[in-house]
Motif scaffolding. Structure first.
Motif, PDB file in Angstrom:
ATOM      1  N   LEU A 142       0.824  -1.206   0.000  1.00  0.00           N
ATOM      2  CA  LEU A 142       0.000   0.000   0.000  1.00  0.00           C
ATOM      3  C   LEU A 142       0.858   1.257   0.000  1.00  0.00           C
TER       4      LEU A 142
ATOM      5  N   MET B 152      -3.431  -4.749  -7.398  1.00  0.00           N
ATOM      6  CA  MET B 152      -3.836  -3.341  -7.269  1.00  0.00           C
ATOM      7  C   MET B 152      -4.039  -2.658  -8.611  1.00  0.00           C
TER       8      MET B 152
ATOM      9  N   ILE C 122     -10.331  -3.458  -9.390  1.00  0.00           N
ATOM     10  CA  ILE C 122     -10.058  -2.647  -8.202  1.00  0.00           C
ATOM     11  C   ILE C 122     -10.555  -1.217  -8.451  1.00  0.00           C
ATOM     12  N   ARG C 123     -10.280  -0.724  -9.675  1.00  0.00           N
ATOM     13  CA  ARG C 123     -10.765   0.607 -10.023  1.00  0.00           C
ATOM     14  C   ARG C 123     -12.292   0.632  -9.978  1.00  0.00           C
TER      15      ARG C 123
ATOM     16  N   ARG D 200     -13.513   0.796  -6.483  1.00  0.00           N
ATOM     17  CA  ARG D 200     -13.411   2.146  -5.920  1.00  0.00           C
ATOM     18  C   ARG D 200     -14.468   3.057  -6.541  1.00  0.00           C
TER      19      ARG D 200
ATOM     20  N   VAL E 153     -15.791   1.591   0.454  1.00  0.00           N
ATOM     21  CA  VAL E 153     -14.786   2.194   1.326  1.00  0.00           C
ATOM     22  C   VAL E 153     -13.470   1.451   1.127  1.00  0.00           C
ATOM     23  N   GLU E 154     -12.368   2.163   1.311  1.00  0.00           N
ATOM     24  CA  GLU E 154     -11.046   1.633   1.008  1.00  0.00           C
ATOM     25  C   GLU E 154     -10.769   0.315   1.747  1.00  0.00           C
ATOM     26  N   ARG E 155     -11.217   0.253   3.001  1.00  0.00           N
ATOM     27  CA  ARG E 155     -10.964  -0.955   3.784  1.00  0.00           C
ATOM     28  C   ARG E 155     -11.547  -2.185   3.089  1.00  0.00           C
ATOM     29  N   LYS E 156     -12.757  -2.005   2.541  1.00  0.00           N
ATOM     30  CA  LYS E 156     -13.398  -3.132   1.867  1.00  0.00           C
ATOM     31  C   LYS E 156     -12.698  -3.467   0.564  1.00  0.00           C
ATOM     32  N   VAL E 157     -12.231  -2.425  -0.139  1.00  0.00           N
ATOM     33  CA  VAL E 157     -11.494  -2.670  -1.386  1.00  0.00           C
ATOM     34  C   VAL E 157     -10.277  -3.527  -1.088  1.00  0.00           C
ATOM     35  N   VAL E 158      -9.555  -3.131  -0.040  1.00  0.00           N
ATOM     36  CA  VAL E 158      -8.328  -3.851   0.292  1.00  0.00           C
ATOM     37  C   VAL E 158      -8.630  -5.269   0.760  1.00  0.00           C
TER      38      VAL E 158
ATOM     39  N   HIS F 212     -11.340  -7.275  -2.053  1.00  0.00           N
ATOM     40  CA  HIS F 212     -10.937  -7.445  -3.445  1.00  0.00           C
ATOM     41  C   HIS F 212      -9.451  -7.718  -3.624  1.00  0.00           C
TER      42      HIS F 212
END
Lengths: 317, 305
Positions: free
Chosen positions: A124, A210, A215-216, A219, A224-229, A232
């Motif tokens: 990250l 990433m 991933i795009r 987003r 929310v970023e936490r869920k993306v990370v 996914h």
């Protein structure tokens, strides 16, 4: 899936037979040493006496006959008699198993607990300060020989902190606190190089994921970023990490040999060294077989776990 | 890092790589130039060079002989003895240098052996396919199911422990991984047009294998060999440390750490610290160099740093 499973099990079985042949040839091709060892150093034994022992032990039979006899025994749970203590091999190995299993599992657990968060952090913050530091540390720990690290920990630990590993093994079930005192440090030392390579793999795998379109998309749709990370990136980056984990099982098993010897843990790894030194071939044979069997099984489980992690791989052709 | 556009190499199993064919200059110059642009790779190469020079020139560069007594026992590191002296009054620096000679030689020979055996087996396996492939791959599977150090230990258990057997044992243990890589390369090129053309021109399979398939496997083989050199050196040291490697009277980095090195650990820690540092530095440099080499030789990975 079922067909793949059967095929994979068949491969594992063929590998096991191959393993037994390899181990048998490697250790039995040595001309009749077992008889000489059994006879001992006493010069009272003449060449004829030794030859008699050989015939008694079946060492004069053709190799194929010997292999079939040994292999038949192995299948039936008769793995031979130790040349050193004259006890059945399995009864000597059995009590040692929990030690090695515990050490190996603890090392792997430690490696995952350290490697996964750090690998994600490094990815990250790609090329950031923590990434640079983590990369340097991981490559350093990959180069540190396990036995040197263990020695340093032992010596410096006793010199600076008066820490001496407890002697006398206690099972985790009978005396958990004592057992953990005994195992924690060796497990961490054993786990460091595994943690280093897992972290590197986690990082590069995350970096690859990433850049993916989904991933795009994730987003863009406002996750929310936490869920993306977590949902996914992490899950999709796990496959190469799991592969490596399977491969590293061999490294951990090999590592237990050294770690157990240095920290005097009465496991199977230390037994290998002891029995090789005593030239107790039936024991060596059995131990290598068990280690190989364990590695093959872990590889099998690794392959099967892909299907669970990546639904795209269904193994149904 | 993505300044030059590489042609997208598609490989059959995704894990192999092919050498670029876009440059006219000799590959060694290309590699040197690319290495120059990778500071970490360059410095690790530089360190390796220094270590190699000391190993080869040990007889001239080491201040004392292997078994020379300096008259000082377990003296701490200082100006006259940079790494201190051991319990028999021997200069630890000199012994570390001489040990490097043995450790590097064993490691290098083991990797050479493993690479030759593994490459031939892997090329034959991938190129001919069919039953040959099946049989070789099952053997590789079996050998890979035994961890490197245990396979080496098994070979030593049957041959006995000395420098030559240690080399054989480690070489044997490394070969299956090389075979996997070579097989992948062979698979990735064997259906390509120029191989068919070579066949059409009447080349024998052996000629095609060595003249056309092998060069394509060269890059991945070099990369894996550079990484394996580190593994080989650590394995040798571990075996020697366990007392199942090179005999104790010959100094190797592993030997210096075991036996007296251990006994005197609290009294004269430098006896074990410096050989360990030499070992770690060498392996670290090899890993970094291998990394740089992989980045340079594998266009697929370039830019993904």
């Amino acid at each position: 899936m079922q067909r793949y499973l059967i095929q994979r099990l068949l491969y594992t079985f063929v590998s096991l037979v191959g393993l037994s042949i390899l181990v048998f040839i490697l250790l039995r091709a040595v001309p009749g040493d077992a008889a000489v060892i059994l006879a001992g150093d006493e010069s009272a034994m003449t060449e004829e006496d030794i030859d008699e022992i050989r015939t008694e032990m079946g060492l004069n039979d053709p190799l194929v006959v010997q292999y079939v006899r040994w292999g038949g025994g192995v299948v039936q749970g008769d793995w031979g008699i130790s040349l050193f203590t004259s006890q059945p091999v399995l009864s000597l190995i059995w009590p040692r198993l929990p030690v090695s299993v515990e050490l190996g599992l603890m090392a792997m657990l430690f490696a995952v607990l350290i490697a996964a968060p750090l690998g994600i952090l490094a990815a990250l913050q790609q090329d950031g300060f923590s990434d640079q530091v983590l990369r340097f540390i991981s490559i350093l720990f990959l180069a540190l020989p396990n036995f040197w690290l263990s020695t340093m920990v032992l010596v410096l630990g006793s010199r600076w902190y008066g820490w001496v590993p407890p002697v006398g093994y206690e099972s985790i079930f009978s005396n958990p606190w004592y057992n953990l005192q005994q195992f924690t440090i060796p497990a961490i030392v054993l786990g460091t190089s595994l943690a280093a390579s897992l972290m590197r793999m986690m990082r590069s795998s995350m970096l690859e994921v990433m850049r993916e379109d989904y991933i795009r998309t994730a987003r863009a749709k406002g996750l929310v970023e936490r869920k993306v990370v977590l949902r996914h990136m992490l899950r999709n980056s796990l496959i190469p990490v799991v592969t490596l984990f399977g491969l590293m099982a061999g490294v951990v098993i090999g590592g237990t040999v050294i770690t157990e010897s240095i920290f005097s843990l009465p496991g199977m790894g230390r037994l290998v060294i002891d029995t090789i030194n005593r030239r107790d071939y039936p024991m060596v044979q059995a131990l290598i077989m068990i280690f190989g069997f364990a590695t093959l099984m872990i590889n099998l489980l690794t392959d099967l776990s892909y299907a669970w992690l990546d639904p795209r791989i269904s193994y149904s052709k | 890092m993505t300044n030059s556009q590489e042609p997208n190499q598609t490989t059959l199993d995704g894990g192999t790589m092919a050498v670029r064919s876009d440059s006219e200059r000799p590959w060694i110059i290309g590699i040197s130039k690319a290495l120059w642009n990778k500071p970490l790779g360059f410095w690790s190469f530089f360190v390796l060079l220094i270590i190699t020079v000391f190993a080869i020139g040990a007889n001239w560069l080491a201040p004392y002989g292997i078994d020379d007594s300096t008259g000082l026992y377990t003296a701490a590191p200082g100006f006259s003895h940079l790494f201190g002296t051991d319990h028999l009054g021997r200069d630890v620096l000199s012994r570390t240098i001489f040990a490097g000679q043995v450790s590097l030689r064993v490691g290098f020979m083991a990797v050479a052996l493993g690479t030759i055996v593994g490459a031939v087996a892997g090329l034959v396996s991938g190129y001919f396919g069919g039953y040959v492939d099946q049989i070789i791959q099952r053997i590789v599977d079996v050998m890979m199911s035994i961890p490197t150090i245990l396979l080496a230990l098994t070979v030593i258990a049957s041959l006995g422990a000395d420098a030559l057997n240690v080399t054989l044992a480690i070489g044997t243990a490394l070969a299956p991984r090389t075979a996997r890589v070579a097989r992948g390369s062979a698979l990735s090129v064997k259906e390509l047009d120029y191989i068919t053309a070579a066949h059409a021109l009447g080349s024998t399979p052996v000629r095609v294998m060595f003249r056309h398939v092998l060069p394509n496997a060269a890059a991945p083989l070099i990369v894996i060999a550079s990484v394996q050199l580190g593994t080989a050196i650590i394995t040798e040291a571990s075996l020697s440390y366990l007392g199942l490697g090179v005999p104790l009277n010959v100094p190797t980095w592993g030997n210096m750490l075991s036996g007296a090195g251990l006994t005197y650990m609290t009294k004269a820690p430098w006896m074990a610290i410096f050989p360990g540092l030499a070992l770690t530095t060498t392996v670290l440099a090899l890993n970094l160099f291998g990394d740089a080499l992989r980045d340079i030789l594998d266009p697929k990975l370039r830019g993904s740093k």
